[in-house]
Design a protein around this motif. Structure first.
Motif, mmCIF file in Angstrom:
data_model
loop_
_atom_site.group_PDB
_atom_site.id
_atom_site.type_symbol
_atom_site.label_atom_id
_atom_site.label_comp_id
_atom_site.label_asym_id
_atom_site.label_seq_id
_atom_site.Cartn_x
_atom_site.Cartn_y
_atom_site.Cartn_z
ATOM 1 N N PHE A 184 0.352 -1.282 -0.057
ATOM 2 C CA PHE A 184 -0.064 0.069 -0.406
ATOM 3 C C PHE A 184 0.611 1.481 -0.367
ATOM 4 O O PHE A 184 2.132 0.976 0.214
ATOM 5 C CB PHE A 184 -1.124 -0.102 0.992
ATOM 6 C CG PHE A 184 -1.936 -1.314 1.640
ATOM 7 C CD1 PHE A 184 -3.283 -0.966 0.687
ATOM 8 C CD2 PHE A 184 -1.274 -2.515 1.825
ATOM 9 C CE1 PHE A 184 -4.286 -1.849 0.673
ATOM 10 C CE2 PHE A 184 -2.636 -3.514 1.671
ATOM 11 C CZ PHE A 184 -3.877 -3.084 1.501
ATOM 12 N N SER A 185 0.193 2.333 -0.626
ATOM 13 C CA SER A 185 0.671 3.798 -0.959
ATOM 14 C C SER A 185 -0.284 4.126 0.245
ATOM 15 O O SER A 185 -0.932 4.850 0.253
ATOM 16 C CB SER A 185 1.667 4.441 -1.787
ATOM 17 O OG SER A 185 1.670 5.947 -1.883
ATOM 18 N N PHE A 186 0.888 5.529 0.490
ATOM 19 C CA PHE A 186 -0.223 6.750 1.588
ATOM 20 C C PHE A 186 0.129 8.124 1.338
ATOM 21 O O PHE A 186 0.473 9.224 1.694
ATOM 22 C CB PHE A 186 -0.149 6.866 3.012
ATOM 23 C CG PHE A 186 -0.424 4.909 3.790
ATOM 24 C CD1 PHE A 186 -1.370 4.066 3.081
ATOM 25 C CD2 PHE A 186 0.242 4.110 4.520
ATOM 26 C CE1 PHE A 186 -1.720 2.840 3.282
ATOM 27 C CE2 PHE A 186 0.318 3.156 5.091
ATOM 28 C CZ PHE A 186 -1.185 2.082 4.369
ATOM 29 N N HIS A 187 0.475 7.800 0.475
ATOM 30 C CA HIS A 187 0.799 9.448 -0.627
ATOM 31 C C HIS A 187 -0.360 10.216 -1.200
ATOM 32 O O HIS A 187 -1.588 9.552 0.006
ATOM 33 C CB HIS A 187 1.337 9.094 -2.089
ATOM 34 C CG HIS A 187 1.228 9.974 -3.173
ATOM 35 N ND1 HIS A 187 0.818 11.123 -3.747
ATOM 36 C CD2 HIS A 187 2.985 10.897 -3.679
ATOM 37 C CE1 HIS A 187 1.667 12.201 -4.426
ATOM 38 N NE2 HIS A 187 2.567 12.226 -4.007
ATOM 39 N N PRO A 188 0.174 11.213 -0.536
ATOM 40 C CA PRO A 188 -1.526 12.285 0.116
ATOM 41 C C PRO A 188 -2.435 12.282 -1.479
ATOM 42 O O PRO A 188 -3.282 12.380 -0.284
ATOM 43 C CB PRO A 188 -0.755 13.656 -0.882
ATOM 44 C CG PRO A 188 1.031 13.525 -0.091
ATOM 45 C CD PRO A 188 1.192 12.197 -1.032
ATOM 46 N N VAL A 189 -2.701 12.080 -2.533
ATOM 47 C CA VAL A 189 -3.948 12.023 -3.214
ATOM 48 C C VAL A 189 -4.236 11.250 -3.104
ATOM 49 O O VAL A 189 -5.195 10.242 -3.455
ATOM 50 C CB VAL A 189 -3.600 11.997 -4.673
ATOM 51 C CG1 VAL A 189 -2.756 13.104 -5.557
ATOM 52 C CG2 VAL A 189 -2.724 11.216 -5.155
ATOM 53 N N LYS A 190 -3.596 9.652 -2.096
ATOM 54 C CA LYS A 190 -4.521 8.432 -2.135
ATOM 55 C C LYS A 190 -5.186 8.252 -0.817
ATOM 56 O O LYS A 190 -5.793 9.894 -0.240
ATOM 57 C CB LYS A 190 -3.167 6.983 -1.089
ATOM 58 C CG LYS A 190 -2.154 7.015 -2.820
ATOM 59 C CD LYS A 190 -3.103 6.294 -3.765
ATOM 60 C CE LYS A 190 -1.544 5.507 -4.611
ATOM 61 N NZ LYS A 190 -0.516 6.559 -4.732
ATOM 62 N N THR A 191 -6.217 7.089 -1.006
ATOM 63 C CA THR A 191 -7.083 7.163 0.321
ATOM 64 C C THR A 191 -7.050 7.650 1.061
ATOM 65 O O THR A 191 -7.572 8.873 1.844
ATOM 66 C CB THR A 191 -7.800 6.055 0.137
ATOM 67 O OG1 THR A 191 -7.861 5.959 -1.245
ATOM 68 C CG2 THR A 191 -9.636 5.820 1.267
ATOM 69 N N ILE A 192 -5.863 7.149 1.832
ATOM 70 C CA ILE A 192 -5.305 8.144 3.868
ATOM 71 C C ILE A 192 -3.832 8.822 3.103
ATOM 72 O O ILE A 192 -3.150 8.369 2.037
ATOM 73 C CB ILE A 192 -5.519 7.169 4.924
ATOM 74 C CG1 ILE A 192 -4.676 5.445 4.457
ATOM 75 C CG2 ILE A 192 -7.105 7.000 5.314
ATOM 76 C CD1 ILE A 192 -4.550 5.400 6.095
ATOM 77 N N ALA A 193 -3.510 9.473 3.839
ATOM 78 C CA ALA A 193 -2.406 10.061 3.636
ATOM 79 C C ALA A 193 -1.156 10.141 5.146
ATOM 80 O O ALA A 193 -2.263 10.224 5.859
ATOM 81 C CB ALA A 193 -2.514 11.542 3.135
#
Length: 383
Positions: A184-193
């Motif tokens: 998973f990724s938590f980059h700013p444009v993802k669902t959670i950041a």
């Protein structure tokens, strides 16, 4: 300007980070463990291992599986660069799978075709990508991978919160019922950041321990040794996620039900608003088994029928305050991979790329923003 994606950071998120800044540990502290436990519980996995970003998560997955130079990893061509690059980081070869032209997803049929191009090399892993947030046919892909002696590693940065129903069983992306790991990724444009950040989930305790060692230089502390002693059986990386960012992740994870509901509501509004623009415009197809929390709202546009190039549409929408993006340029087209493997004929990926355009989708959008985007698109396309 409506961007195609944007983080939602609220006062309690800021307070959580401020509290972490005042704590004893800025990194490698208890907030990391707390975020991992909360994420594992949210997706229904036994273990979750936090790391620096989604690319690091993929790299760690390859290292944890001990993928070796000359072995093969299969990845879809419609994805971000990191899905393929993680195999190259460990010296493995990439065989690119085609995708369904209307979903952008790897399918059992496209995987079967890719398997035919592996040849006599050893296949170690198959990396399905839950593109946009829609889930792949995991049971179908798992069966083919197992028959070929490989495991699945789900590339799931778009799909936090997505659920699936295979037969009578409801599953959630990240519970790893069909795979060795999910990333998973938590980059700013993802669902959670978390700003930057990643996670690997697994149900295998040995894999989880290996991931934790490899994310911190490969260091281990044998039992019974002096308190300062450490050893490095093999080199790892500094892929740790600091407590500061894990504090933000915990705060954001608590909002996932609200974020998911909002994204689903906006996606439903888009379906209604864009229906009158068919057949020139339609939303990417949702597989029957998938109930996505969409990270991306991808419109498939027949630019030729509209008499406009994609660049003309992108520029005209921008002038009307609507930001867009293209997800993705087929990875097999990239100069590095063309030089490495030559030209490939992947018609599904080409058909997807020729039509795709990501429209604004994020929880902070106002109720009437979808109608504004649809009206702008109608005007620009002359429909």
């Amino acid at each position: 300007m409506l961007p195609y994606g944007r983080q939602t950071i609220e006062d309690d998120d800021i307070a959580a980070v401020a509290q972490a800044l005042k704590a004893d540990f800025l990194t490698t502290g208890p907030t990391v463990d707390a975020f991992e436990r909360a994420f594992a519980e949210t997706v229904g996995a036994r273990h979750a291992v936090a790391c620096a970003n989604g690319t690091a998560a993929l790299h760690l997955a390859m290292l944890a599986l001990a993928v070796k130079p000359g072995e093969v990893v299969i990845a879809p061509s419609i994805t971000f660069l990191a899905t393929a690059n993680c195999a190259r980081y460990v010296g493995a070869d990439v065989v690119f799978a085609d995708v369904d032209p209307d979903t952008g997803l790897m399918t059992p049929d496209t995987l079967a075709e890719a398997l035919g191009r592996v040849g006599g090399r050893k296949l170690r892993a198959v990396l399905p990508v839950h593109l946009r947030g829609d889930a792949c046919d995991l049971p179908g892909l798992e069966a083919l991978a197992r028959e070929a002696g490989a495991v699945l590693v789900e590339d799931a940065p778009h799909a936090v919160g997505t659920t699936m129903k295979f037969g009578n069983t409801t599953e959630i992306v990240g519970d790893v019922r069909h795979s060795a790991m999910a990333t998973f990724s938590f980059h700013p444009v993802k669902t959670i950041a978390t700003g930057e950040g990643g996670m690997v989930t697994t149900n295998d305790a040995a894999l989880a321990q290996r991931l934790r060692v490899l994310r911190s230089h490969g260091m281990v502390r044998p039992e019974g040794c002096e308190p300062w002693w450490y050893e490095m059986p093999e080199p790892g990386f500094n892929y740790r996620l600091p407590d500061i960012l894990c504090a933000l992740g915990l705060s954001q994870l608590a909002k996932l039900p609200r974020f998911a509901a909002r994204r689903r509501a906006l996606a439903a509004a888009y379906r209604d608003a864009l229906t009158p623009l068919a057949p020139v415009v339609r939303i990417a197809t949702q597989p029957a088994w998938s109930d996505p929390v969409l990270h991306l709202l991808v419109a498939l546009i027949d630019f030729e029928a509209a008499g406009r190039t994609r660049r003309e549409v992108v520029d005209a929408l921008k002038a009307r305050g609507v930001g867009t993006q293209v997800h993705y340029i087929p990875v097999h087209r990239q100069p590095y991979y063309r030089n490495l493997y030559g030209e490939l004929d992947l018609p599904g990926a080409e058909a997807w790329y020729a039509r795709c355009l990501s429209l604004p989708l994020y929880p902070g959008m106002a109720d009437d923003d979808v109608a504004k985007v649809a009206a702008a698109l109608k005007d620009v396309l002359g429909l």
